[in-house]
Design a protein around this motif. Structure first.
Motif, PDB file in Angstrom:
ATOM      1  N   ARG A 112       0.834  -1.210   0.000  1.00  0.00           N
ATOM      2  CA  ARG A 112       0.000   0.000   0.000  1.00  0.00           C
ATOM      3  C   ARG A 112       0.863   1.253   0.000  1.00  0.00           C
ATOM      4  NH1 ARG A 112      -3.127  -3.139   3.886  1.00  0.00           N
ATOM      5  NH2 ARG A 112      -1.992  -1.999   5.479  1.00  0.00           N
ATOM      6  N   PHE A 113       1.990   1.214   0.726  1.00  0.00           N
ATOM      7  CA  PHE A 113       2.927   2.339   0.733  1.00  0.00           C
ATOM      8  C   PHE A 113       3.441   2.595  -0.681  1.00  0.00           C
ATOM      9  CE2 PHE A 113       7.379   3.728   0.858  1.00  0.00           C
ATOM     10  CZ  PHE A 113       7.226   4.971   1.450  1.00  0.00           C
ATOM     11  N   LYS A 114       3.900   1.546  -1.331  1.00  0.00           N
ATOM     12  CA  LYS A 114       4.428   1.692  -2.691  1.00  0.00           C
ATOM     13  C   LYS A 114       3.352   2.206  -3.642  1.00  0.00           C
ATOM     14  CE  LYS A 114       8.151  -1.701  -2.448  1.00  0.00           C
ATOM     15  NZ  LYS A 114       8.662  -2.979  -2.955  1.00  0.00           N
ATOM     16  N   SER A 115       2.157   1.685  -3.507  1.00  0.00           N
ATOM     17  CA  SER A 115       1.054   2.125  -4.362  1.00  0.00           C
ATOM     18  C   SER A 115       0.757   3.601  -4.158  1.00  0.00           C
ATOM     19  CB  SER A 115      -0.191   1.284  -4.055  1.00  0.00           C
ATOM     20  OG  SER A 115      -1.306   1.786  -4.740  1.00  0.00           O
ATOM     21  N   ASP A 116       0.698   4.041  -2.910  1.00  0.00           N
ATOM     22  CA  ASP A 116       0.432   5.453  -2.628  1.00  0.00           C
ATOM     23  C   ASP A 116       1.556   6.348  -3.145  1.00  0.00           C
ATOM     24  OD1 ASP A 116      -1.969   4.791  -1.507  1.00  0.00           O
ATOM     25  OD2 ASP A 116      -1.376   5.191   0.567  1.00  0.00           O
ATOM     26  N   MET A 117       2.798   5.880  -3.048  1.00  0.00           N
ATOM     27  CA  MET A 117       3.916   6.675  -3.576  1.00  0.00           C
ATOM     28  C   MET A 117       3.853   6.752  -5.097  1.00  0.00           C
ATOM     29  SD  MET A 117       5.625   7.931  -1.107  1.00  0.00           S
ATOM     30  CE  MET A 117       7.203   8.385  -1.772  1.00  0.00           C
ATOM     31  N   GLN A 118       3.483   5.657  -5.748  1.00  0.00           N
ATOM     32  CA  GLN A 118       3.375   5.663  -7.197  1.00  0.00           C
ATOM     33  C   GLN A 118       2.268   6.593  -7.659  1.00  0.00           C
ATOM     34  OE1 GLN A 118       3.062   1.489  -8.113  1.00  0.00           O
ATOM     35  NE2 GLN A 118       5.277   1.264  -8.348  1.00  0.00           N
TER      36      GLN A 118
END
Length: 122
Positions: A112-118
């Motif tokens: 979820r962190f990676k998705s939000d950063m993307q």
């Protein structure tokens, strides 16, 4: 003990200038770091009188030792269990089976962190 590191901050900053601000990154870092801390605390095993063999034992030291530190002007977050015995619980010993609590929490939060950063750089 566990963390997510962002490499290539210069490239990230250039892309963010087009779409978002570093304040948006700081919000994502803080949100997911707090979520990681909460999940790790929930997953941390708590000793009981039965598990320790100590009558009247009150556990929870490991759970309470899981802290969150935000650094680098909000771009770095560290969630760490500071109880002296935390690594033994996380990874086990030759006498004790591992009872991971940080890694499973990180595995839940990281996608979820990676998705939000993307989303910030698109």
């Amino acid at each position: 003990m566990a963390g997510i590191r962002i490499e290539g901050l210069d490239e990230l900053e250039k892309q963010l200038k087009k779409n978002a601000t570093l304040n948006d990154v700081r919000k994502v870092v803080r949100k997911h770091a707090a979520d990681l801390q909460t999940k790790a605390q929930r997953k941390a095993p708590v000793g009981t009188p039965a598990s320790t063999g100590i009558p009247g034992y009150v556990g929870g030291t490991l759970k309470r030792s899981i802290g969150l530190e935000i650094r680098d002007n909000g771009l770095t977050a560290e969630v760490e269990a500071t109880a002296e015995y935390a690594p033994y619980v996380e990874w086990g010993t030759r006498f004790m089976k591992a009872q991971p609590f940080i890694k499973p929490a990180l595995e839940e939060v990281e996608p979820r962190f990676k998705s939000d950063m993307q989303k910030l750089v698109k």
